[in-house]
Design a protein around this motif. Structure first.
Motif, mmCIF file in Angstrom:
data_model
loop_
_atom_site.group_PDB
_atom_site.id
_atom_site.type_symbol
_atom_site.label_atom_id
_atom_site.label_comp_id
_atom_site.label_asym_id
_atom_site.label_seq_id
_atom_site.Cartn_x
_atom_site.Cartn_y
_atom_site.Cartn_z
ATOM 1 N N ALA A 1 8.908 7.442 -4.941
ATOM 2 C CA ALA A 1 7.670 8.211 -5.015
ATOM 3 C C ALA A 1 7.087 8.182 -6.420
ATOM 4 N N GLU A 2 7.938 8.256 -7.438
ATOM 5 C CA GLU A 2 7.454 8.228 -8.819
ATOM 6 C C GLU A 2 6.886 6.852 -9.169
ATOM 7 N N ARG A 3 7.516 5.814 -8.633
ATOM 8 C CA ARG A 3 6.991 4.451 -8.858
ATOM 9 C C ARG A 3 5.607 4.320 -8.241
ATOM 10 N N ALA A 4 5.426 4.836 -7.039
ATOM 11 C CA ALA A 4 4.119 4.773 -6.386
ATOM 12 C C ALA A 4 3.075 5.524 -7.203
ATOM 13 N N ALA A 5 3.485 6.684 -7.759
ATOM 14 C CA ALA A 5 2.541 7.456 -8.569
ATOM 15 C C ALA A 5 2.123 6.671 -9.808
ATOM 16 N N ASP B 1 6.801 21.307 -10.353
ATOM 17 C CA ASP B 1 5.815 20.711 -11.260
ATOM 18 C C ASP B 1 4.974 19.669 -10.531
ATOM 19 N N ALA B 2 5.627 18.896 -9.637
ATOM 20 C CA ALA B 2 4.892 17.868 -8.897
ATOM 21 C C ALA B 2 3.915 18.494 -7.906
ATOM 22 N N LEU B 3 4.259 19.661 -7.378
ATOM 23 C CA LEU B 3 3.401 20.320 -6.385
ATOM 24 C C LEU B 3 2.224 21.047 -7.019
ATOM 25 N N GLY C 1 -0.588 4.283 -9.249
ATOM 26 C CA GLY C 1 -1.910 4.839 -8.987
ATOM 27 C C GLY C 1 -2.095 5.414 -7.602
ATOM 28 N N PHE C 2 -1.054 5.394 -6.779
ATOM 29 C CA PHE C 2 -1.170 5.995 -5.453
ATOM 30 C C PHE C 2 -1.019 7.515 -5.592
ATOM 31 N N GLY C 3 -1.885 8.249 -4.947
ATOM 32 C CA GLY C 3 -1.839 9.697 -5.122
ATOM 33 C C GLY C 3 -2.322 10.483 -3.928
ATOM 34 N N GLY C 4 -2.124 9.958 -2.719
ATOM 35 C CA GLY C 4 -2.515 10.693 -1.517
ATOM 36 C C GLY C 4 -1.646 11.926 -1.314
ATOM 37 N N ASP C 5 -2.143 12.847 -0.501
ATOM 38 C CA ASP C 5 -1.404 14.091 -0.264
ATOM 39 C C ASP C 5 -0.007 13.826 0.279
ATOM 40 N N LYS C 6 0.092 12.892 1.229
ATOM 41 C CA LYS C 6 1.396 12.625 1.839
ATOM 42 C C LYS C 6 2.391 12.124 0.807
ATOM 43 N N LEU C 7 1.924 11.262 -0.101
ATOM 44 C CA LEU C 7 2.834 10.723 -1.107
ATOM 45 C C LEU C 7 3.249 11.804 -2.097
ATOM 46 N N ARG C 8 2.309 12.660 -2.482
ATOM 47 C CA ARG C 8 2.659 13.725 -3.417
ATOM 48 C C ARG C 8 3.655 14.705 -2.776
ATOM 49 N N LEU C 9 3.450 14.973 -1.480
ATOM 50 C CA LEU C 9 4.413 15.834 -0.780
ATOM 51 C C LEU C 9 5.782 15.165 -0.691
ATOM 52 N N ALA C 10 5.771 13.856 -0.392
ATOM 53 C CA ALA C 10 7.034 13.127 -0.278
ATOM 54 C C ALA C 10 7.779 13.125 -1.606
ATOM 55 N N ARG C 11 7.022 12.980 -2.707
ATOM 56 C CA ARG C 11 7.665 12.984 -4.025
ATOM 57 C C ARG C 11 8.295 14.348 -4.315
ATOM 58 N N ALA C 12 7.561 15.406 -4.034
ATOM 59 C CA ALA C 12 8.086 16.747 -4.287
ATOM 60 C C ALA C 12 9.318 17.025 -3.429
ATOM 61 N N GLY D 1 0.818 -1.203 0.000
ATOM 62 C CA GLY D 1 0.000 0.000 0.000
ATOM 63 C C GLY D 1 0.851 1.252 0.000
ATOM 64 N N GLU D 2 0.160 2.368 -0.029
ATOM 65 C CA GLU D 2 0.850 3.657 -0.073
ATOM 66 C C GLU D 2 1.746 3.866 1.139
ATOM 67 N N GLU D 3 1.340 3.331 2.303
ATOM 68 C CA GLU D 3 2.109 3.514 3.527
ATOM 69 C C GLU D 3 3.508 2.930 3.404
ATOM 70 N N ALA D 4 3.642 1.797 2.693
ATOM 71 C CA ALA D 4 4.955 1.174 2.516
ATOM 72 C C ALA D 4 5.863 2.070 1.676
ATOM 73 N N PHE D 5 5.315 2.654 0.621
ATOM 74 C CA PHE D 5 6.114 3.561 -0.211
ATOM 75 C C PHE D 5 6.540 4.805 0.580
ATOM 76 N N LEU D 6 5.613 5.306 1.399
ATOM 77 C CA LEU D 6 5.946 6.472 2.215
ATOM 78 C C LEU D 6 7.087 6.166 3.183
ATOM 79 N N LEU D 7 7.019 4.982 3.827
ATOM 80 C CA LEU D 7 8.067 4.616 4.778
ATOM 81 C C LEU D 7 9.410 4.456 4.079
ATOM 82 N N LEU D 8 9.427 3.778 2.938
ATOM 83 C CA LEU D 8 10.685 3.577 2.232
ATOM 84 C C LEU D 8 11.276 4.921 1.798
#
Length: 692
Positions: free
Chosen positions: A116-120, A148-150, A123-134, A92-99
């Motif tokens: 973060a780009e792999r998670a995107a 651009d990501a933000l 199809g994962f697109g929660g606020d926390k993941l988008r912030l983590a990617r940026a 799930g998204e939580e695993a990507f966030l932790l890594l």
């Protein structure tokens, strides 16, 4: 039930059995992790949980094991488990966030961005993941991609504080202050209550020399948060930037009360106290800042400054060496060390260190200017003037808006205008260069100077067209036949290229002979045949005056000169001081109410010329005495406070003013030995009467 009852062995067994039957139960994995963490130390619990999760290969189990390893501060194990978790089915998204978080902790920001780009892509697109990617893109040196990501997230939530922080950091990396300010103002418009946004705007305004715009914002925040030391600290520093340290001091003191362990608060208090010349007090918060953050260059440098201002140069050098050791490529720290070496009169060593600082920051005008002081002390005039010429790139330079091109030292087809850019003493010194300039520019010389000097220079140099400084510039100085301009002190670069270019003179300024005769007669009558000695003891230079000043109560050995009458040449109302010194020492000290150098420098020059001897510290009196050729004993400090022109004085000789005899402190800040020597000289040799 077993977990609640505290039977951890039973709970672990039951949960493992449940997972074996249904490995896709996330809650069971989490509860199993809790049971292990209660039964074992976290490190062992993480190892056991990792073994179970790895065997099962379940994403949630691996995620829980990774979280436990992270809590145990086993970053490599946590990262491996998190990588396994995102690779497992059902991640799930939580695993990507932790890594991503673990990779950022390991400073592998490029890998975090890839996660973060792999998670995107999945199809994962929660606020926390988008912030983590940026954030990962930003930290990996890709600020535009972070923006651009933000963009979609900020379009949806324009007041989202974490996104705005990343946006502003990205714009800082791009060195785009205009867009950065626009973004902060958009943030504040979307969320007017954001303190973080307002503080970001304050920092932007201060860094762009717009502290006056920042002050109202901080005053409002201060009213809204009267017990928040952060706002006291920032407001104090903004007032410091505005030159209002006295208003800022109570705020800085309150900040330290509210936040005694805040490095920023201690540094703000030290900064303001140093600016107010309360150096001993400044040392206290400076030392506290070092205690709180011993590995910060800025805290060590602040301590060095506080010690330097107390003339404790050896201790200051030690603090400065610590700063350089912490960050050898910090140009400010290296330059501060070089300046201290200069103050310790280790000029050759200081040149090496100044060169090192300039290798780090080649276009720093302040470092160039200070290096010029060392070149000057060593008699390397061409290099000295070249470095001192950088003063025009310093922020505190005082330009005059003359339209003519600057003189390069070559022949001119027309006249040249010279303008004073320093204090009165510097203008008097530079006037000694004007006769050489008249010979170098046959078409003629015009001069703009301190208005009080006009009659004196006109009388002394009738070939020069002299005008007092006014705004706007006097029209005759803008005449079309004036084809070049030069600041007065810069004439030295063209006319004093070596020691031989200093020609002996008996004085180049000519006071009114009638004034001189009248004052000399008056003072000699008061002396009853004894010598008439002019004295001046104070400098009002805002930066160095305290180091050049030797207050009158310490002059007792000089004031004991037999048969002498002393005449105050000190500017300002000093009648109370001279009366107190006369009472304490029995000396005869006159404070002539007719003469006020702050009003009439022509009369003051006549008073100085009427003396049999002038004894003075480094101030306007010294320059006027040298310029009129009066016999003078000049008392100089050591180190900080020794102004550039005195660096050329070798031994007791002063090339600018042959009538001046130079004496120096034996130790930094200690005038006693010098004064005792001068007192003995007066007692043993007396003073020859002036015959001018």
């Amino acid at each position: 039930m077993a977990l609640k009852s505290g039977d951890l062995d039973a709970a672990i067994a039951a949960l493992r059995a449940a997972i074996e039957r249904h490995p896709d139960l996330p809650d069971a994995w989490r509860r199993l992790g809790i049971a292990h963490s209660r039964k074992y130390r976290m490190g062992e619990a993480a190892v056991r949980m990792a073994a179970i999760a790895t065997a099962a290969g379940h994403a949630t189990g691996l995620l829980v094991a990774a979280q436990m390893a992270a809590q145990a501060r086993d970053l490599p194990a946590a990262t491996r488990l998190a990588e396994a978790a995102v690779a497992a089915d059902g991640a799930g998204e939580e695993a990507f966030l932790l890594l991503g978080r673990l990779l950022r902790q390991r400073r592998d920001h490029a890998a975090a961005a890839a996660v973060a780009e792999r998670a995107a892509r999945l199809g994962f697109g929660g606020d926390k993941l988008r912030l983590a990617r940026a954030e990962a893109l930003l930290r990996s040196g890709r600020p535009q991609e972070a923006l651009d990501a933000l963009a979609p997230l900020l379009a949806e939530q324009p007041g989202l504080s974490p996104a705005r922080v990343i946006e502003n950091d990205a714009l800082q990396q791009l060195k785009d202050p205009v867009r950065e300010e626009a973004a902060v103002r958009a943030w504040i418009a979307a969320d007017p209550a954001t303190d973080t946004g307002h503080l970001r705007l304050v920092n932007l305004l201060v860094n762009s020399d717009r502290a006056a715009e920042a002050a109202p914002i901080l005053f409002r925040l201060l009213r809204e948060h009267p017990d928040d030391g952060r706002y006291h600290t920032l407001t104090a520093m903004v007032l410091h930037a505005l030159g209002k340290e006295r208003r800022g001091l109570p705020l800085a003191q309150r900040a330290v009360e509210l936040l005694p362990d805040s490095v920023e608060a201690q540094m703000a208090l030290a900064t303001i106290l140093n600016r107010l010349s309360r150096y001993e007090e400044a040392e206290i918060p400076a030392r506290r800042a070092v205690e709180l953050a011993p590995d910060l260059v800025t805290t060590r440098s602040m301590l060095a400054l506080s010690l330097q201002r107390q003339n404790r140069f050896v201790e200051a050098e030690s603090a400065s060496l610590h700063a350089v050791a912490l960050k050898p490529d910090d140009a400010d720290a290296v330059a501060n060390l070089a300046t201290l070496q200069w103050m310790l009169e280790r000029y050759e060593e200081s040149l090496v260190t100044f060169d090192r600082a300039l290798a780090l920051r080649p276009d720093d005008a302040e470092i160039h200017f200070n290096r010029g002081m060392s070149h000057l002390a060593l008699g390397d005039f061409p290099r000295a003037w070249a470095d001192i010429g950088w003063r025009w790139k310093r922020r505190k330079s005082k330009w005059r808006p003359f339209p003519q091109p600057w003189w390069d030292g070559g022949p001119l087809a027309g006249r040249i205008v010279v303008w004073g850019d320093q204090g009165v003493g510097d203008e008097v010194l530079a006037a000694g260069l004007l006769p050489d300039l008249v010979r170098a520019v046959p078409a003629g010389v015009a001069l703009e100077c301190e208005p009080r000097l006009v009659p004196l220079i006109r009388r002394s140099m009738p070939a020069i067209d002299v005008h007092g400084r006014v705004d706007p510039i006097a029209p005759p100085l803008l005449a079309p036949d004036i084809v070049a301009q030069v600041p007065a002190v810069d004439l030295a670069n063209h006319l004093r290229r070596d020691a031989a270019s200093f020609r002996p003179h008996a004085g180049y300024l000519v006071p009114d002979p009638g004034m001189v005769a009248r004052l000399r007669a008056r003072y000699r009558e008061a002396a009853g045949g004894g010598p008439v000695i002019g004295i001046s003891w104070r400098s009002t230079n805002p930066r160095f005056g305290v180091r050049k000043t030797f207050e009158l109560p310490g002059w007792a050995p000089i004031l004991a000169a037999p048969g002498a009458v002393f005449v105050s040449l000190q500017y300002g109302d000093v009648a109370a001081e001279t009366a107190a010194a006369a009472t304490a020492t029995g000396a005869r000290i006159l404070a002539d109410p007719e003469v006020d150098s702050l009003v009439d420098l022509d009369l003051y020059a006549a008073q100085v010329a009427a003396m049999d001897l002038v004894v003075t510290v480094s101030n306007t009196a010294a320059h006027v005495a040298g310029a009129v050729g009066a016999p003078t004993w000049l008392m100089l400090p050591r180190g900080n406070g020794l102004l550039w022109y005195w660096l050329l004085c070798q031994g007791e000789h002063c090339p600018w003013y042959p009538s001046i005899r130079v004496f120096r402190q034996e130790r930094v800040g200690d005038w006693s030995g010098m004064v005792e020597r001068l007192g003995r000289m007066l007692a043993e040799r007396g003073v020859a009467p002036a015959g001018r």
